[in-house]
Design a protein around this motif. Structure first.
Motif, PDB file in Angstrom:
ATOM      1  N   CYS B 507      56.320 -35.019 -10.684  1.00  0.00           N
ATOM      2  CA  CYS B 507      55.144 -35.430  -9.925  1.00  0.00           C
ATOM      3  C   CYS B 507      54.654 -36.794 -10.372  1.00  0.00           C
ATOM      4  CB  CYS B 507      54.023 -34.394 -10.046  1.00  0.00           C
ATOM      5  SG  CYS B 507      53.189 -34.368 -11.650  1.00  0.00           S
ATOM      6  N   ASP B 508      55.178 -37.305 -11.468  1.00  0.00           N
ATOM      7  CA  ASP B 508      54.840 -38.660 -11.962  1.00  0.00           C
ATOM      8  C   ASP B 508      53.471 -38.767 -12.625  1.00  0.00           C
ATOM      9  OD1 ASP B 508      57.177 -39.945 -11.533  1.00  0.00           O
ATOM     10  OD2 ASP B 508      56.517 -41.157  -9.836  1.00  0.00           O
ATOM     11  N   ASN B 509      52.745 -37.670 -12.743  1.00  0.00           N
ATOM     12  CA  ASN B 509      51.410 -37.772 -13.342  1.00  0.00           C
ATOM     13  C   ASN B 509      51.464 -38.365 -14.750  1.00  0.00           C
ATOM     14  OD1 ASN B 509      49.522 -37.050 -11.528  1.00  0.00           O
ATOM     15  ND2 ASN B 509      48.755 -35.322 -12.688  1.00  0.00           N
ATOM     16  N   CYS B 510      52.382 -37.882 -15.562  1.00  0.00           N
ATOM     17  CA  CYS B 510      52.477 -38.363 -16.945  1.00  0.00           C
ATOM     18  C   CYS B 510      52.761 -39.855 -16.943  1.00  0.00           C
ATOM     19  CB  CYS B 510      53.553 -37.600 -17.707  1.00  0.00           C
ATOM     20  SG  CYS B 510      55.151 -37.535 -16.887  1.00  0.00           S
ATOM     21  N   LEU B 511      53.645 -40.258 -16.055  1.00  0.00           N
ATOM     22  CA  LEU B 511      54.041 -41.661 -15.978  1.00  0.00           C
ATOM     23  C   LEU B 511      52.868 -42.526 -15.520  1.00  0.00           C
ATOM     24  CD1 LEU B 511      57.377 -42.888 -14.587  1.00  0.00           C
ATOM     25  CD2 LEU B 511      55.326 -43.860 -13.633  1.00  0.00           C
ATOM     26  N   ILE B 512      52.140 -42.022 -14.530  1.00  0.00           N
ATOM     27  CA  ILE B 512      51.023 -42.802 -13.981  1.00  0.00           C
ATOM     28  C   ILE B 512      49.900 -42.927 -15.005  1.00  0.00           C
ATOM     29  CG2 ILE B 512      49.159 -42.735 -12.266  1.00  0.00           C
ATOM     30  CD1 ILE B 512      51.290 -41.396 -10.371  1.00  0.00           C
ATOM     31  N   PHE B 513      49.627 -41.821 -15.700  1.00  0.00           N
ATOM     32  CA  PHE B 513      48.474 -41.836 -16.599  1.00  0.00           C
ATOM     33  C   PHE B 513      48.764 -42.546 -17.920  1.00  0.00           C
ATOM     34  CE2 PHE B 513      46.542 -38.726 -13.813  1.00  0.00           C
ATOM     35  CZ  PHE B 513      45.205 -39.005 -13.957  1.00  0.00           C
ATOM     36  N   CYS B 514      50.022 -42.650 -18.310  1.00  0.00           N
ATOM     37  CA  CYS B 514      50.299 -43.208 -19.639  1.00  0.00           C
ATOM     38  C   CYS B 514      49.778 -44.642 -19.734  1.00  0.00           C
ATOM     39  CB  CYS B 514      51.796 -43.208 -19.923  1.00  0.00           C
ATOM     40  SG  CYS B 514      52.129 -43.953 -21.536  1.00  0.00           S
ATOM     41  N   PRO B 515      48.808 -44.887 -20.612  1.00  0.00           N
ATOM     42  CA  PRO B 515      48.233 -46.234 -20.706  1.00  0.00           C
ATOM     43  C   PRO B 515      49.198 -47.224 -21.362  1.00  0.00           C
ATOM     44  CG  PRO B 515      47.122 -44.733 -22.223  1.00  0.00           C
ATOM     45  CD  PRO B 515      48.188 -43.939 -21.544  1.00  0.00           C
ATOM     46  N   ASP B 516      50.236 -46.716 -22.008  1.00  0.00           N
ATOM     47  CA  ASP B 516      51.168 -47.610 -22.690  1.00  0.00           C
ATOM     48  C   ASP B 516      52.485 -47.739 -21.947  1.00  0.00           C
ATOM     49  OD1 ASP B 516      49.684 -48.336 -25.074  1.00  0.00           O
ATOM     50  OD2 ASP B 516      49.630 -46.181 -25.399  1.00  0.00           O
ATOM     51  N   MET B 517      52.542 -47.175 -20.759  1.00  0.00           N
ATOM     52  CA  MET B 517      53.774 -47.178 -19.969  1.00  0.00           C
ATOM     53  C   MET B 517      54.953 -46.696 -20.817  1.00  0.00           C
ATOM     54  SD  MET B 517      53.237 -50.443 -17.545  1.00  0.00           S
ATOM     55  CE  MET B 517      52.244 -51.397 -18.653  1.00  0.00           C
ATOM     56  N   ALA B 518      54.678 -45.710 -21.655  1.00  0.00           N
ATOM     57  CA  ALA B 518      55.710 -45.211 -22.565  1.00  0.00           C
ATOM     58  C   ALA B 518      56.459 -44.025 -21.971  1.00  0.00           C
ATOM     59  CB  ALA B 518      55.083 -44.818 -23.898  1.00  0.00           C
ATOM     60  N   VAL B 519      56.009 -43.543 -20.819  1.00  0.00           N
ATOM     61  CA  VAL B 519      56.733 -42.450 -20.160  1.00  0.00           C
ATOM     62  C   VAL B 519      57.701 -43.070 -19.158  1.00  0.00           C
ATOM     63  CG1 VAL B 519      56.535 -40.394 -18.728  1.00  0.00           C
ATOM     64  CG2 VAL B 519      54.784 -40.874 -20.436  1.00  0.00           C
ATOM     65  N   LYS B 520      58.966 -42.725 -19.290  1.00  0.00           N
ATOM     66  CA  LYS B 520      59.991 -43.319 -18.424  1.00  0.00           C
ATOM     67  C   LYS B 520      60.652 -42.232 -17.587  1.00  0.00           C
ATOM     68  CE  LYS B 520      59.879 -47.175 -21.029  1.00  0.00           C
ATOM     69  NZ  LYS B 520      59.043 -48.285 -20.653  1.00  0.00           N
ATOM     70  N   ARG B 521      60.983 -42.573 -16.357  1.00  0.00           N
ATOM     71  CA  ARG B 521      61.739 -41.650 -15.508  1.00  0.00           C
ATOM     72  C   ARG B 521      63.178 -41.607 -15.973  1.00  0.00           C
ATOM     73  NH1 ARG B 521      59.755 -40.714 -10.191  1.00  0.00           N
ATOM     74  NH2 ARG B 521      61.555 -39.616  -9.403  1.00  0.00           N
ATOM     75  N   LYS B 522      63.744 -40.432 -16.017  1.00  0.00           N
ATOM     76  CA  LYS B 522      65.199 -40.351 -16.125  1.00  0.00           C
ATOM     77  C   LYS B 522      65.674 -39.440 -15.003  1.00  0.00           C
ATOM     78  CE  LYS B 522      65.126 -36.705 -19.461  1.00  0.00           C
ATOM     79  NZ  LYS B 522      65.547 -36.093 -20.659  1.00  0.00           N
ATOM     80  N   ASP B 523      66.968 -39.161 -14.939  1.00  0.00           N
ATOM     81  CA  ASP B 523      67.519 -38.487 -13.766  1.00  0.00           C
ATOM     82  C   ASP B 523      66.730 -37.262 -13.330  1.00  0.00           C
ATOM     83  OD1 ASP B 523      69.370 -40.386 -13.963  1.00  0.00           O
ATOM     84  OD2 ASP B 523      70.926 -39.120 -14.866  1.00  0.00           O
ATOM     85  N   THR B 524      66.492 -36.359 -14.259  1.00  0.00           N
ATOM     86  CA  THR B 524      65.900 -35.089 -13.856  1.00  0.00           C
ATOM     87  C   THR B 524      64.490 -34.904 -14.395  1.00  0.00           C
ATOM     88  OG1 THR B 524      66.933 -34.117 -15.774  1.00  0.00           O
ATOM     89  CG2 THR B 524      68.101 -33.891 -13.683  1.00  0.00           C
TER      90      THR B 524
END
Lengths: 397, 567
Positions: B507-524
């Protein structure tokens, strides 16, 4: 009979009966603002409501961010403005106070955010009525500040503010009186989008977040650079006086209305000048008319631009006057009204030193009546020098 | 002075770095560490078959019905069966049930099975063939499941069945109005098509003994509880007296058993309710006599409701004391009224006879359905037997060489279809360990996502789909299925209601909320870049479904003052 382009444009304008809050919303819409964040607070809430409707109805192509506080509202706009889009928020009183640290950040980061503030008293005791102490408490945050008298002036000043702010990269706050402006209907001339677009081209900041060139903004400024950044900002802030004058003149060319950074009424031959701000200035003009009929040589100066403080323009008008009276709907505890202090300071390093009488009136939304204003002028005319920093109307005078 | 002014002129108007800030590895500030980890949904944790419920529902919500079906097939070969007859503890423990209404999980499972019924046989990939043979005795849910999972692991399986057709209790115990025979046949065929050798009409103890199975490398014993308990009253052999299982077996074999006008069913469990409803469908008036009250009935509430709706009479707090017969023909029962005393071992209140409360209920037939037990007379003394069931270790091993036990035959088994299927699966796993000469491992404890672990701010209320049954007056006329199926639209709607507890939906919530852009998408899913993650925990907080966990980065005890010991 041929009509000029300017007249045609002016004829393109429509009239709408609007409260001050809605006047703000309509102006923001015409400015093509892209990001709006508002945390509602009386008497400013209707601005947020109307803008939310406009965004919801797709009349306005903007991102409307619901936030949980004014602090977040400003913080969000700081982020949005860094991306290089036009931004807006509206607040009042405690909400503005809550924004305090982010106001410093916004100006320090040189983000031309525009914000409307409805001047409302700060508690305690609780009051939601008009008083300017909220925004004047923020005078050192590095924001351009306007104080408006009418709803049309509010509407037009919003549009002007984007032009000024974006030229000097300094945020601007447009102040209006709680309820006297926000909840009073007035016939507002609404210009066409085309007119506003021609006055306010797309915002293209020189420095913005660029995904192709990652940078950090507002990081630690090493060495002397913090000091130097502040110097540059002060330079630009001082320049903003002329930028504001120019923006007002250019506004008149397109829209046919002009306000001046200060506005003088029957000041040329006046011996005693009354200085007022906000909606009460209108009452002041009525009193001036009445006293003129009685042969009193009085005039009224309304100060519209407070930051940067237009000292030169003010001194130019006041330098040869015999006495000056200032009515402040605000108070800096321990020194009196804030405008009075600012004017006293403006005179200090000049050779002119007229007595400056400070009056505090209308705090907490108390009416400033024609009788009070006449008393102020008569007291000023009859007294040689003020014997205190400020007289409290109806208590001291 | 002039130098300074020159420098100021060269400064930008706002403080912006000349290059990126990647050198600033803010990860060193972290003392709480988030990590990305899918967890087990509460429903899944309660599924006796071990079905990955959240996963197959996620597929169903995307309209990927085949994928959803394949996910179920990884764990259970009988989704069409469970989709109908499971007592669905998943729905009882569905986290959404604490929010508004639970997901209709069972109906989604049934839909997926039925949807795929005409799409050809789909089973998971079969592992490399192994040169080992396993005998599975009993083709009920446990035996079928064990057979299926052994086959998937590459073993050759021979399946022994005492009756004419495979299915055990699924075929001979459960009436068609709950589980249509074509559904059962279809799913059994899918299992057998994996090259299973089936020997029907071959009863252990009669036709062969365990000793005959020496040639097999392992034996899985899953004969079920196939013997009805008797009342222990004289006259149980009179004409017109049936045992519950015998009656059900005959009805389920397609026989319209001839019953008299009035039928008395004794018992309060599922068999009692099933026999009562079958007797009703054979054209009789049915009275169920149960010695405790409705609260203590082991039968499923829903089935009891259905039975009442169909016109079956329930007489509570009543126990037969005598079977009345004339000339070898059943005429009725003498009964005693009961009252409830203190709770017994089962936790239910014990029925106590009320003196002098005897009365008679007249009837033409009586069907005794007071419980079942396994027929274990063929077992030798090397098996440890308690309560007529076999005691095993956690892996189903009986303690007797190469014999594993599953399903209802296991001591303390919960005697449901789903638990039998689960038991078959774990039996297959144990046998696999055994045949590979490895130690049988207990399952690792899994992290379960419960309601409190969710961020429900992200979910809005939405009602459950309405499940319908055929008209009560029509349905009692024959044995056709009662519960109606649902449309694919309804299944998608219902699946979209699923919170996907513990399961990342990207859902990308973790990625969107991370203030350090430290959450990255990977395949799954996502990964966290610990060079920059400051450990603020916002990803943990904003993940709606508990996929992000937190742990302490380091345990720092440096500041703890060492206490001086008092001498």
């Amino acid at each position: 009979m041929a009509i000029s382009v300017k007249e045609k444009r002016i004829n393109d304008q429509q009239s709408l009966l609007l409260e001050g809050t809605y006047a703000v919303a309509y102006a923001v819409k015409l400015c093509r603002v892209k990001v709006i964040t508002v945390y509602p607070i009386t008497p400013s809430s209707a601005i947020a409501e109307r803008l939310a409707e406009m965004v919801g109805d797709e009349e306005l192509d903007a991102k409307y961010i619901k936030v949980e506080s004014e602090h977040s509202a400003m913080a969000s706009l700081i982020g949005a403005s860094h991306v290089g889009v036009r931004t807006f928020t509206a607040t009042s009183s405690h909400g503005l106070a809550y924004m305090h640290e982010t106001l410093h950040w916004a100006s320090g980061a040189r983000l031309p955010i525009v914000m409307s503030n409805t001047n409302r008293s700060l508690g305690s005791p609780w009051s939601i009525l008009a008083e300017q102490t909220d925004s004047l408490s923020q005078r050192d945050t590095g924001w351009i500040q306007f104080y408006c008298e009418s709803n049309q002036e509010i509407f037009d000043t919003i549009i002007q503010s984007y032009r000024i702010a974006e030229r000097v990269y300094i945020p601007a706050m447009i102040n209006m009186d709680a309820f006297f402006s926000t909840h009073v209907l007035e016939n507002i001339v609404i210009p066409s989008q085309e007119m506003v677009d021609s006055y306010l081209p797309e915002f293209k900041p020189k420095i913005k977040i660029d995904l192709n060139k990652p940078s950090a903004f507002g990081g630690v400024a090493p060495g002397d650079s913090y000091f130097e950044f502040k110097y540059k900002m002060e330079e630009d802030m001082l320049k903003a006086v002329d930028v504001a004058v120019k923006a007002d003149n250019e506004f008149e060319e397109i829209f046919g209305r002009k306000y001046g950074i200060i506005n003088c009424y029957l000041c040329e031959d006046a011996e005693t000048i009354l200085i007022m701000t906000g909606t009460a200035a209108g009452t002041g003009r009525v009193v001036i008319d009445n006293m003129r009929k009685k042969g009193k040589k009085v005039g009224l100066m309304k100060i519209r631009l407070f930051r940067p403080f237009p000292s030169r323009a003010i001194i130019d008008v006041l330098k040869n006057k015999i006495k000056i009276a200032v009515i402040d709907r605000n108070i800096s505890r321990g020194v009196g009204g804030i405008f009075a202090q600012e004017i006293r300071a403006a005179f200090h390093n000049t050779k002119y030193h007229p007595p400056i009488f400070g009056f505090v009136a209308g705090l907490g939304g108390k009416d400033i009546t024609p009788e009070q204003i006449e008393n102020v002028l008569n007291y000023t005319i009859e007294s040689d020098y003020p014997d205190r920093e400020a007289y409290w109307l109806d208590i001291d005078v | 002075m002039s130098n300074l002014i020159k420098e100021i002129k060269n400064l930008p108007y706002t403080a912006v770095s000349h290059s990126n800030m990647l050198w600033n590895k803010t990860g060193s500030w972290r003392h709480i560490k988030p990590y990305y980890e899918n967890k087990i949904a509460h429903c899944t944790s309660r599924c006796p078959c071990g079905n990955n419920i959240a996963e197959f529902i996620l597929s169903a919500s995307q309209g990927e019905f085949q994928k959803g079906y394949e996910i179920i097939k990884m764990t259970s070969p009988l989704p069409g069966v469970c989709g109908r007859v499971c007592y669905h503890p998943c729905e009882t423990y569905c986290n959404r049930g604490e929010f508004d209404e639970p997901i209709a999980i069972q109906m989604i499972e049934r839909f997926l099975a039925d949807y795929m019924s005409d799409k050809g046989r789909i089973i998971p990939e079969i592992a490399e063939r192994k040169n080992k043979r396993v005998a599975v005795i009993g083709s009920g849910p446990a035996g079928l499941s064990c057979t299926y999972h052994l086959a998937l692991k590459g073993y050759s399986v021979i399946l022994f069945e005492a009756y004419e057709k495979p299915g055990g209790m699924l075929r001979y115990g459960i009436p068609s109005y709950r589980l249509p025979k074509d559904v059962l046949d279809r799913e059994i065929k899918d299992i057998l098509d994996a090259g299973i050798e089936l020997k029907t009409n071959t009863r252990l103890g009669n036709d062969f003994s365990l000793d005959n199975l020496e040639e097999y490398d392992a034996v899985y014993l899953a004969i079920g509880s196939n013997k009805s308990r008797s009342l222990g009253l004289s006259g149980e052999s009179a004409d017109g007296v049936f045992s519950g299982l015998e009656f059900l077996e005959r009805v389920n074999s397609g026989e319209m058993v001839k019953l008299g006008k009035k039928v008395i069913v004794v018992g309060g469990g599922n068999t009692a309710i099933d026999t009562a409803r079958c007797a009703l469908r054979c054209g009789s008036e049915v009275t169920v006599v149960y010695r405790r009250s409705r609260n203590e009935m082991p039968a499923w509430q829903e089935d009891v409701d259905d039975a009442l709706e169909e016109g079956i009479k329930l007489v509570f707090l009543t126990s037969p004391t005598e079977i009345l017969f004339e000339g070898g023909i059943f005429k009725g029962i003498r009964c005693q009224k009961m009252e409830l005393g203190e709770p017994d071992q089962s936790g239910r209140r014990r029925p106590i006879p009320i003196k002098g409360s005897d009365f008679t209920i007249r009837g033409n037939n009586i069907i005794v359905s007071i419980g079942e037990e396994p027929e274990i007379s063929f077992l030798n003394e090397s098996f440890e037997v308690k309560d007529k069931k076999v005691v095993t270790d956690f892996g189903g091993f009986s303690g007797v060489r190469k014999v594993f036990v599953g399903g209802d035959l296991v001591y303390k088994s919960s005697a449901t279809v789903a638990s039998a299927i689960g038991s078959g699966k774990s039996g297959a796993e144990s046998i696999d360990f055994f045949l590979r000469n490895e130690e049988i491992k207990a399952k690792e404890e899994q992290k379960i996502t419960e309601f409190e672990d969710l961020n429900i701010d992200y979910f809005s209320p939405a009602g459950k789909i309405v499940l319908s049954k055929s008209d009560v007056n029509e349905r009692v006329k024959d044995f056709s299925e009662i519960v109606r199926g649902v449309s694919s639209e309804e299944v998608i709607y219902e699946s979209e209601r699923c919170f996907s507890c513990g399961l990342c939906t990207v859902c990308d919530n973790c990625l969107i909320f991370c203030p350090d852009m430290a959450v990255k998408r990977k395949d799954t899913g996502y990964e966290i870049d610990y060079d920059y993650c400051k450990g603020c925990g916002i990803c943990f907080e904003e993940c709606p479904r508990n996929v992000i966990s937190l742990e302490r980065e380091i345990k720092y005890n440096g500041n703890k003052r060492k206490r001086k010991k008092n001498k």
